[in-house]
Motif scaffolding. Structure first.
Motif, PDB file in Angstrom:
ATOM      1  N   SER A 107     -21.410 -40.164 -49.159  1.00  0.00           N
ATOM      2  CA  SER A 107     -22.166 -38.946 -48.880  1.00  0.00           C
ATOM      3  C   SER A 107     -23.578 -39.286 -48.404  1.00  0.00           C
ATOM      4  CB  SER A 107     -22.240 -38.067 -50.140  1.00  0.00           C
ATOM      5  OG  SER A 107     -20.947 -37.707 -50.583  1.00  0.00           O
ATOM      6  N   TRP A 108     -24.216 -40.249 -49.046  1.00  0.00           N
ATOM      7  CA  TRP A 108     -25.570 -40.639 -48.671  1.00  0.00           C
ATOM      8  C   TRP A 108     -25.598 -41.222 -47.257  1.00  0.00           C
ATOM      9  CZ3 TRP A 108     -30.403 -40.084 -50.617  1.00  0.00           C
ATOM     10  CH2 TRP A 108     -31.409 -40.881 -50.084  1.00  0.00           C
ATOM     11  N   ASP A 109     -24.637 -42.078 -46.961  1.00  0.00           N
ATOM     12  CA  ASP A 109     -24.602 -42.705 -45.633  1.00  0.00           C
ATOM     13  C   ASP A 109     -24.486 -41.663 -44.526  1.00  0.00           C
ATOM     14  OD1 ASP A 109     -24.889 -45.251 -46.583  1.00  0.00           O
ATOM     15  OD2 ASP A 109     -22.739 -45.690 -46.611  1.00  0.00           O
ATOM     16  N   LEU A 110     -23.652 -40.652 -44.723  1.00  0.00           N
ATOM     17  CA  LEU A 110     -23.409 -39.670 -43.664  1.00  0.00           C
ATOM     18  C   LEU A 110     -24.453 -38.558 -43.646  1.00  0.00           C
ATOM     19  CD1 LEU A 110     -19.520 -39.419 -43.826  1.00  0.00           C
ATOM     20  CD2 LEU A 110     -20.899 -40.452 -42.040  1.00  0.00           C
ATOM     21  N   LEU A 111     -24.947 -38.165 -44.799  1.00  0.00           N
ATOM     22  CA  LEU A 111     -25.916 -37.068 -44.862  1.00  0.00           C
ATOM     23  C   LEU A 111     -27.342 -37.523 -44.569  1.00  0.00           C
ATOM     24  CD1 LEU A 111     -24.707 -35.029 -47.957  1.00  0.00           C
ATOM     25  CD2 LEU A 111     -25.063 -34.116 -45.664  1.00  0.00           C
ATOM     26  N   VAL A 112     -27.667 -38.746 -44.934  1.00  0.00           N
ATOM     27  CA  VAL A 112     -29.051 -39.210 -44.831  1.00  0.00           C
ATOM     28  C   VAL A 112     -29.196 -40.375 -43.855  1.00  0.00           C
ATOM     29  CG1 VAL A 112     -31.048 -40.075 -46.104  1.00  0.00           C
ATOM     30  CG2 VAL A 112     -29.498 -38.421 -47.176  1.00  0.00           C
ATOM     31  N   ASN A 113     -28.424 -41.436 -44.074  1.00  0.00           N
ATOM     32  CA  ASN A 113     -28.609 -42.641 -43.261  1.00  0.00           C
ATOM     33  C   ASN A 113     -28.317 -42.406 -41.785  1.00  0.00           C
ATOM     34  OD1 ASN A 113     -29.493 -44.257 -45.320  1.00  0.00           O
ATOM     35  ND2 ASN A 113     -27.530 -45.254 -45.682  1.00  0.00           N
ATOM     36  N   TYR A 114     -27.169 -41.829 -41.480  1.00  0.00           N
ATOM     37  CA  TYR A 114     -26.814 -41.654 -40.069  1.00  0.00           C
ATOM     38  C   TYR A 114     -27.803 -40.752 -39.331  1.00  0.00           C
ATOM     39  CZ  TYR A 114     -24.352 -40.443 -35.803  1.00  0.00           C
ATOM     40  OH  TYR A 114     -24.046 -40.235 -34.486  1.00  0.00           O
ATOM     41  N   PRO A 115     -28.156 -39.569 -39.864  1.00  0.00           N
ATOM     42  CA  PRO A 115     -29.126 -38.735 -39.139  1.00  0.00           C
ATOM     43  C   PRO A 115     -30.479 -39.416 -38.935  1.00  0.00           C
ATOM     44  CG  PRO A 115     -27.973 -37.424 -40.774  1.00  0.00           C
ATOM     45  CD  PRO A 115     -27.609 -38.856 -41.032  1.00  0.00           C
ATOM     46  N   LEU A 116     -30.925 -40.208 -39.910  1.00  0.00           N
ATOM     47  CA  LEU A 116     -32.237 -40.830 -39.805  1.00  0.00           C
ATOM     48  C   LEU A 116     -32.246 -42.065 -38.903  1.00  0.00           C
ATOM     49  CD1 LEU A 116     -33.604 -40.606 -43.466  1.00  0.00           C
ATOM     50  CD2 LEU A 116     -34.277 -39.232 -41.494  1.00  0.00           C
ATOM     51  N   THR A 117     -31.147 -42.811 -38.891  1.00  0.00           N
ATOM     52  CA  THR A 117     -31.156 -44.092 -38.192  1.00  0.00           C
ATOM     53  C   THR A 117     -30.502 -44.061 -36.818  1.00  0.00           C
ATOM     54  OG1 THR A 117     -29.087 -44.738 -39.294  1.00  0.00           O
ATOM     55  CG2 THR A 117     -31.162 -45.359 -40.357  1.00  0.00           C
ATOM     56  N   ASP A 118     -29.466 -43.220 -36.645  1.00  0.00           N
ATOM     57  CA  ASP A 118     -28.693 -43.271 -35.407  1.00  0.00           C
ATOM     58  C   ASP A 118     -28.765 -42.008 -34.562  1.00  0.00           C
ATOM     59  OD1 ASP A 118     -27.772 -45.834 -35.871  1.00  0.00           O
ATOM     60  OD2 ASP A 118     -26.050 -45.142 -37.025  1.00  0.00           O
ATOM     61  N   PHE A 119     -28.924 -40.855 -35.194  1.00  0.00           N
ATOM     62  CA  PHE A 119     -28.789 -39.604 -34.446  1.00  0.00           C
ATOM     63  C   PHE A 119     -29.798 -39.506 -33.307  1.00  0.00           C
ATOM     64  CE2 PHE A 119     -29.791 -35.176 -33.601  1.00  0.00           C
ATOM     65  CZ  PHE A 119     -28.533 -34.655 -33.354  1.00  0.00           C
ATOM     66  N   SER A 120     -31.066 -39.750 -33.599  1.00  0.00           N
ATOM     67  CA  SER A 120     -32.089 -39.597 -32.569  1.00  0.00           C
ATOM     68  C   SER A 120     -31.880 -40.560 -31.414  1.00  0.00           C
ATOM     69  CB  SER A 120     -33.482 -39.808 -33.174  1.00  0.00           C
ATOM     70  OG  SER A 120     -33.784 -38.781 -34.088  1.00  0.00           O
ATOM     71  N   ALA A 121     -31.472 -41.785 -31.734  1.00  0.00           N
ATOM     72  CA  ALA A 121     -31.282 -42.776 -30.674  1.00  0.00           C
ATOM     73  C   ALA A 121     -30.189 -42.363 -29.703  1.00  0.00           C
ATOM     74  CB  ALA A 121     -30.950 -44.135 -31.290  1.00  0.00           C
ATOM     75  N   TYR A 122     -29.147 -41.717 -30.230  1.00  0.00           N
ATOM     76  CA  TYR A 122     -28.012 -41.373 -29.381  1.00  0.00           C
ATOM     77  C   TYR A 122     -28.084 -39.943 -28.831  1.00  0.00           C
ATOM     78  CZ  TYR A 122     -25.535 -45.644 -30.586  1.00  0.00           C
ATOM     79  OH  TYR A 122     -25.164 -46.966 -30.719  1.00  0.00           O
TER      80      TYR A 122
END
Length: 504
Positions: free
Chosen positions: A207-222
């Protein structure tokens, strides 16, 4: 006066509902409704399927599907109600901040038009209802405002974060620590109560990886896009009439983000010139508005303009009623404020008018429930769905691929919903950097090889592999999924953008 809010609600609902049956969104609508379908069948987000948004909206829609059955109509009714509520709350917020009645009505109209199009089952309309209601109530009823903030976090985490930050700053300036504590406690408790069942079922790490990590680390870049400043689109300069009919909408829409940011700046300047501790609650609105600007700037397209348009219209209405407009500089500020508010209203009205003029026809598929699509798209979509259903029996899975696996900017997960067929994979979302990666493509190929669906679909539209100025617009170099589909499947029929592939 008591009937005015009802009249405003009805008016905003009409603006939203007049085209509520028109159009579908293959990617965004499909993504949300496919998640709802999975939840209605007993799956859990994060654990059973890839999902990086908060769970509130798909859980709500999944509940509706479980009770009322699959439909493209249910979320549209909910959206109309949310749009109308947001417009009325914006009006109330404008009045409370000292806006003149006429300016508050203008803010209502701008908010209603902004919310009405583009429509979609996105989580932000209901989130805005929670947030605006919390901003209106936190001084007198901090516990209620905290519950609303906690509910907002269950729909959109970043909206709730800016809301909570703004309210706590306002409480600090007003020297109201007890109010802040009651609000924060209620918000935290509500969030914990809502999130605990999902996190317990899915696991904290996932849950943490998908709710927090992905939006913060990958979403903006892509997913990020450059802020629109220099228009380089088509212009019809052959005549005044041609310019007004062919180019006005493109220009208005292109420069809408810039106009909204200018409106936000005007509102913040006016607020700074008239600030006082007695009106500290306005700081909460200002901080929340800055958050909505961040939401827009992250990806300044038509799908991200409404939240800032709503709150910026409120701030602009406040600026027009500010004592600071009595000075020369204040009058200049007021002129800009009027221009921005007028721009937002004209742009929204223009979009409504163009939408009403488009030629839509009903989609003759069971889940559509009267929803209409552009006339030129209906036959291909219906024939493709029928061709897939003829080869893949009910209860068996399939897969909907994009034009190419190494570069993906959108997909067609709505096809699963319209065809009433499950996805063989846990990846409904065509997330750049996810489905284009080697590990995920290998997993999808393994799922396809294990389930061996009789047929799959490829959406060959160029929009699924559009060239964007971000990482999603660049090839990952991984074509494992494409190679597998070419080996294992052969074309069995083409229907416009859709190619149905039968297993060899």
């Amino acid at each position: 006066m008591r009937r005015l809010p009802l009249a405003l609600f009805a008016g905003a609902a009409l603006l939203s509902a007049v085209t509520v049956l028109d159009g579908i969104q293959p990617n965004d609508e499909g993504l949300m409704l496919q998640a709802a379908a999975r939840i209605a069948s007993g799956e859990v987000p994060y654990r059973d399927f890839w999902w990086f948004y908060p769970p509130g909206q798909p859980l709500l829609l999944g509940g509706l599907w479980h009770v009322l059955g699959p439909s493209l109509l249910e979320w549209r009714v909910l959206r109309v109600l949310c749009d109308a509520t947001v417009a009325v709350l914006a009006w109330r917020l404008a009045l409370r901040g000292g806006a003149a009645p006429q300016a508050a009505l203008a803010a209502w109209l701008a908010a209603a038009l902004a919310m009405a199009y583009p429509s979609g089952p996105h989580p932000y309309p209901l989130t805005l209802v929670f947030c605006l209601a919390a901003l209106l109530t936190f001084e007198e009823r901090p516990l209620l405002a905290g519950v609303l903030a906690g509910a907002a976090a269950f729909w959109r985490l970043e909206f709730a974060a800016y809301l909570v930050l703004g309210i706590l700053i306002a409480c600090a300036v007003a020297r109201a620590p007890q109010r802040a504590a009651r609000f924060a406690g209620a918000a935290a408790l509500t969030s914990v109560v809502l999130y605990t069942p999902i996190v317990a079922l899915a696991g904290f790490g996932r849950s943490w990886d998908l709710l927090v990590n992905y939006p913060l680390t990958d979403f903006s870049a892509y997913q990020s896009l450059p802020f629109p400043l220099s228009y380089d689109g088509p212009l019809n300069t052959g005549s005044i009439g041609g310019f007004l009919s062919d180019s006005t909408e493109n220009l208005l829409l292109f420069y809408l983000p810039l106009a909204l940011v200018i409106g936000l700046a005007v509102g913040l300047v006016a607020l700074a010139r008239t600030s006082s501790r007695d009106a500290a609650w306005r700081l909460a609105v200002a901080v929340f508005a800055i958050g909505m600007a961040h939401y827009l700037i992250t990806r300044p397209d038509v799908f991200h303009t409404a939240p800032l348009a709503v709150i910026a219209s409120v701030l602009v209405a406040w600026a027009l009623g500010s004592p600071a407009v009595a000075s020369v500089a204040g009058r200049a500020l007021a002129a800009v404020a009027v221009a921005v508010l007028a721009y937002a209203i004209v742009e929204g009205a223009d979009r409504r008018w163009l939408e009403l003029r488009r030629d839509y026809v009903p989609l003759a598929l069971a889940p559509a429930d009267g929803v209409r699509v552009p006339k030129g798209e209906r036959d291909d979509l219906e024939r493709a769905v029928a061709a897939l259903q003829a080869r893949v029996p009910r209860g068996s899975p399939t897969y909907v691929a994009t034009r190419r696996a190494d570069r993906v900017t959108s997909g067609y997960p709505l096809f699963y919903v319209l065809a009433d067929r499950a996805n063989v994979s846990r990846y409904d979302i065509e997330a750049p950097g996810v489905v284009t990666s080697l590990g995920v493509q290998r997993e999808i190929v393994e799922d396809l090889e294990r389930a061996r669906p009789a047929a799959v679909v490829r959406d060959t539209s160029p929009i699924t592999a559009a060239s964007e100025p971000n990482k999603s617009g660049r090839s990952s170099g991984v074509r494992l999924l494409d190679d597998y589909l070419e080996r294992a499947y052969a074309p069995a029929g083409r229907y416009g953008r859709f190619v149905v592939l039968a297993r060899r």
